[in-house]
Design a protein around this motif. Structure first.
Motif, PDB file in Angstrom:
ATOM      1  N   TYR A   1      -4.778 -14.252  -5.204  1.00 14.68           N
ATOM      2  CA  TYR A   1      -5.852 -14.496  -4.240  1.00 14.68           C
ATOM      3  C   TYR A   1      -6.632 -13.216  -3.943  1.00 14.68           C
ATOM      4  CZ  TYR A   1      -8.253 -16.390  -0.177  1.00 14.68           C
ATOM      5  OH  TYR A   1      -9.215 -16.804   0.700  1.00 14.68           O
ATOM      6  N   ALA A   2      -5.926 -12.137  -3.671  1.00 14.30           N
ATOM      7  CA  ALA A   2      -6.589 -10.856  -3.402  1.00 14.30           C
ATOM      8  C   ALA A   2      -5.531  -9.762  -3.326  1.00 14.30           C
ATOM      9  CB  ALA A   2      -7.383 -10.906  -2.097  1.00 14.30           C
ATOM     10  N   GLY A   3      -5.756  -8.650  -4.034  1.00 19.93           N
ATOM     11  CA  GLY A   3      -4.844  -7.510  -3.938  1.00 19.93           C
ATOM     12  C   GLY A   3      -3.413  -7.900  -4.255  1.00 19.93           C
ATOM     13  N   ASP A   4      -2.538  -7.779  -3.252  1.00 19.58           N
ATOM     14  CA  ASP A   4      -1.122  -8.121  -3.425  1.00 19.58           C
ATOM     15  C   ASP A   4      -0.806  -9.486  -2.827  1.00 19.58           C
ATOM     16  OD1 ASP A   4      -1.662  -7.215  -0.871  1.00 19.58           O
ATOM     17  OD2 ASP A   4       0.374  -6.498  -0.533  1.00 19.58           O
ATOM     18  N   ARG A   5      -1.816 -10.328  -2.703  1.00 20.48           N
ATOM     19  CA  ARG A   5      -1.654 -11.653  -2.094  1.00 20.48           C
ATOM     20  C   ARG A   5      -1.814 -12.736  -3.159  1.00 20.48           C
ATOM     21  NH1 ARG A   5      -4.206 -12.549   3.759  1.00 20.48           N
ATOM     22  NH2 ARG A   5      -2.734 -10.808   4.000  1.00 20.48           N
ATOM     23  N   PHE A   6      -0.877 -13.684  -3.179  1.00 18.76           N
ATOM     24  CA  PHE A   6      -0.886 -14.795  -4.125  1.00 18.76           C
ATOM     25  C   PHE A   6      -0.938 -16.103  -3.344  1.00 18.76           C
ATOM     26  CE2 PHE A   6       1.167 -11.244  -6.153  1.00 18.76           C
ATOM     27  CZ  PHE A   6       0.697 -11.268  -7.447  1.00 18.76           C
TER      28      PHE A   6
ATOM     29  N   LYS B   1       2.556  -2.888 -12.296  1.00 14.65           N
ATOM     30  CA  LYS B   1       3.696  -3.539 -12.962  1.00 14.65           C
ATOM     31  C   LYS B   1       4.382  -4.515 -12.010  1.00 14.65           C
ATOM     32  CE  LYS B   1       7.962  -2.559 -15.517  1.00 14.65           C
ATOM     33  NZ  LYS B   1       8.769  -3.538 -14.744  1.00 14.65           N
ATOM     34  N   LEU B   2       4.506  -4.130 -10.754  1.00 15.96           N
ATOM     35  CA  LEU B   2       5.124  -5.027  -9.776  1.00 15.96           C
ATOM     36  C   LEU B   2       4.295  -6.299  -9.610  1.00 15.96           C
ATOM     37  CD1 LEU B   2       7.284  -5.591  -7.643  1.00 15.96           C
ATOM     38  CD2 LEU B   2       5.855  -4.358  -5.989  1.00 15.96           C
ATOM     39  N   LEU B   3       2.990  -6.162  -9.529  1.00 16.25           N
ATOM     40  CA  LEU B   3       2.127  -7.336  -9.398  1.00 16.25           C
ATOM     41  C   LEU B   3       2.256  -8.258 -10.605  1.00 16.25           C
ATOM     42  CD1 LEU B   3      -1.124  -5.721  -7.936  1.00 16.25           C
ATOM     43  CD2 LEU B   3       0.519  -7.156  -6.727  1.00 16.25           C
ATOM     44  N   SER B   4       2.318  -7.676 -11.802  1.00 19.72           N
ATOM     45  CA  SER B   4       2.474  -8.487 -13.020  1.00 19.72           C
ATOM     46  C   SER B   4       3.814  -9.196 -13.035  1.00 19.72           C
ATOM     47  CB  SER B   4       2.331  -7.599 -14.260  1.00 19.72           C
ATOM     48  OG  SER B   4       1.046  -7.027 -14.340  1.00 19.72           O
ATOM     49  N   ASP B   5       4.868  -8.495 -12.609  1.00 20.90           N
ATOM     50  CA  ASP B   5       6.201  -9.101 -12.572  1.00 20.90           C
ATOM     51  C   ASP B   5       6.249 -10.253 -11.568  1.00 20.90           C
ATOM     52  OD1 ASP B   5       7.052  -7.316 -14.463  1.00 20.90           O
ATOM     53  OD2 ASP B   5       8.013  -5.952 -13.040  1.00 20.90           O
ATOM     54  N   VAL B   6       5.643 -10.049 -10.410  1.00 24.09           N
ATOM     55  CA  VAL B   6       5.613 -11.106  -9.392  1.00 24.09           C
ATOM     56  C   VAL B   6       4.847 -12.318  -9.909  1.00 24.09           C
ATOM     57  CG1 VAL B   6       4.711 -11.721  -7.120  1.00 24.09           C
ATOM     58  CG2 VAL B   6       5.896  -9.536  -7.446  1.00 24.09           C
TER      59      VAL B   6
ATOM     60  N   HIS C   1       0.837  -1.207   0.000  1.00 21.89           N
ATOM     61  CA  HIS C   1       0.000   0.000   0.000  1.00 21.89           C
ATOM     62  C   HIS C   1       0.873   1.258   0.000  1.00 21.89           C
ATOM     63  CE1 HIS C   1      -3.419   2.580   0.740  1.00 21.89           C
ATOM     64  NE2 HIS C   1      -2.826   3.085   1.821  1.00 21.89           N
ATOM     65  N   GLN C   2       1.923   1.251   0.811  1.00 21.67           N
ATOM     66  CA  GLN C   2       2.825   2.405   0.820  1.00 21.67           C
ATOM     67  C   GLN C   2       3.573   2.542  -0.500  1.00 21.67           C
ATOM     68  OE1 GLN C   2       2.417   0.245   3.237  1.00 21.67           O
ATOM     69  NE2 GLN C   2       2.548   1.183   5.286  1.00 21.67           N
ATOM     70  N   TYR C   3       3.888   1.392  -1.100  1.00 19.30           N
ATOM     71  CA  TYR C   3       4.580   1.432  -2.393  1.00 19.30           C
ATOM     72  C   TYR C   3       3.700   2.084  -3.459  1.00 19.30           C
ATOM     73  CZ  TYR C   3       6.978  -0.244  -6.597  1.00 19.30           C
ATOM     74  OH  TYR C   3       7.614  -0.312  -7.808  1.00 19.30           O
ATOM     75  N   ASN C   4       2.411   1.761  -3.437  1.00 16.06           N
ATOM     76  CA  ASN C   4       1.477   2.387  -4.372  1.00 16.06           C
ATOM     77  C   ASN C   4       1.405   3.893  -4.162  1.00 16.06           C
ATOM     78  OD1 ASN C   4       0.421   0.700  -6.334  1.00 16.06           O
ATOM     79  ND2 ASN C   4      -1.181  -0.114  -5.014  1.00 16.06           N
TER      80      ASN C   4
END
Length: 320
Positions: free
Chosen positions: A221-226, A199-204, A186-189
């Motif tokens: 799974y949700a948001g920044d969670r895989f 872009k970070l989510l796609s790279d991950v 959230h802070q990164y956003n």
């Protein structure tokens, strides 16, 4: 590939094609006589013209749909050479070209050369598609539902993962679950902007897919969670895989919290019925997901820094 690059490539192909289409007949018109109408074989003109038009259509599809690379270059060159050969054959039905020995020799070369190059490109495309198929197996496990696919990462979403989890529980085969959550996303956003966050989510997502076996499954799974489902897993291997993923993902410039679970394979049977029912399996799946989420929440709470702003800077760093 960016759309301006594709547009430029399409414009180059169209421009060169139009140049050849108009220049070659003009040169023949100036140097050779045209056939009389009774001498023209209209059936040959129709068939060779159709081959030329179809070849140009294939060429435009390849140029517009394929990404840049060696395979695309071979396909484009091969199809372009084949189209040139078809066009020269078409002009041979209109002009008397026997008076031009050079043209006779040149007319016979593009088609076989083009087909040879096209065959090499298709063979490499086959190898490329085999790699893509393995990546798709890791992403979707042959369960293709557009409405159950995350539009950003192209991974299956939480609903699709629950479907796979129920299927895995019903098969009574051992498996492991790993959940990853990007720290301080959230802070990164807020600092980098939503575009960099996407872009970070796609790279991950792409990195996780490349690290797993073809029989494993990774979903957003949700948001920044895989969440990852590992087939045929044992406890030491799941633990080691979780540690390797947590360490390796730092190469993307971020850190993650990781938890894992190793459910025992069993078929949950309703006490009141002699046949398996869907509800107990669904309850079992929800219990597993709840366990992972609780573990993740506890780990995130334990890792909560005293000064979040300072830790955010160190948690996201330049890729190695």
């Amino acid at each position: 590939m960016h759309y301006p690059v594709k547009s430029l490539r399409l414009a180059c192909v169209y421009g060169l094609s139009l140049l050849i289409i108009f220049i070659v007949p003009l040169l023949l018109w100036q140097n050779t006589p045209a056939k009389a109408i009774p001498q023209v074989d209209w059936l040959d003109i129709a068939t060779e013209g159709a081959l030329f038009v179809l070849g140009m259509c294939w060429l435009m599809v390849i140029v517009s749909a394929r990404p840049s690379g060696r395979v695309t270059n071979l396909l484009v060159v091969g199809l372009a050479s084949y189209c040139l050969g078809c066009y020269l054959d078409l002009l041979d039905e209109i002009f008397i070209v026997k008076t031009l020995p050079v043209y006779n020799w040149f007319e016979k070369m593009p088609t076989p050369i083009g087909l040879l190059i096209l065959t090499c490109g298709l063979w490499l495309w086959r190898d490329e598609q085999a790699v893509v198929n393995r990546q798709l197996q890791t992403r979707e496990q042959f369960y293709r539902q557009h409405h159950l696919t995350d539009g950003l990462t192209l991974l299956n979403d939480a609903k699709a993962f629950e479907h796979h989890l129920l299927k895995q529980l019903a098969q009574q085969q051992p498996f492991g679950l790993i959940m990853l959550d990007i720290d301080y996303f959230h802070q990164y956003n807020q600092l980098q902007g939503a575009e960099e966050g996407d872009k970070l989510l796609s790279d991950v997502a792409q990195w996780l897919s490349s690290q797993l076996r073809s029989q494993d499954l990774v979903c957003r799974y949700a948001g920044d969670r895989f969440i990852i489902l590992l087939n045929g897993a044992i406890a030491p291997w799941v633990s080691t895989m979780a540690e390797q993923l947590q360490y390796g993902i730092t190469a993307l410039g971020c850190e993650v919290s990781v938890v894992w679970a190793l459910p025992s394979p069993k078929m949950v049977v309703d006490k009141l019925s002699s046949e398996p029912t869907k509800r107990p399996l669904k309850d079992e799946a929800q219990a597993l997901l709840k366990l992972l989420n609780e573990k993740m929440s506890q780990q995130k709470l334990n890792r909560q820094p005293l000064n979040p702003q300072t830790t955010t800077v160190s948690a996201f760093h330049e890729p190695r």
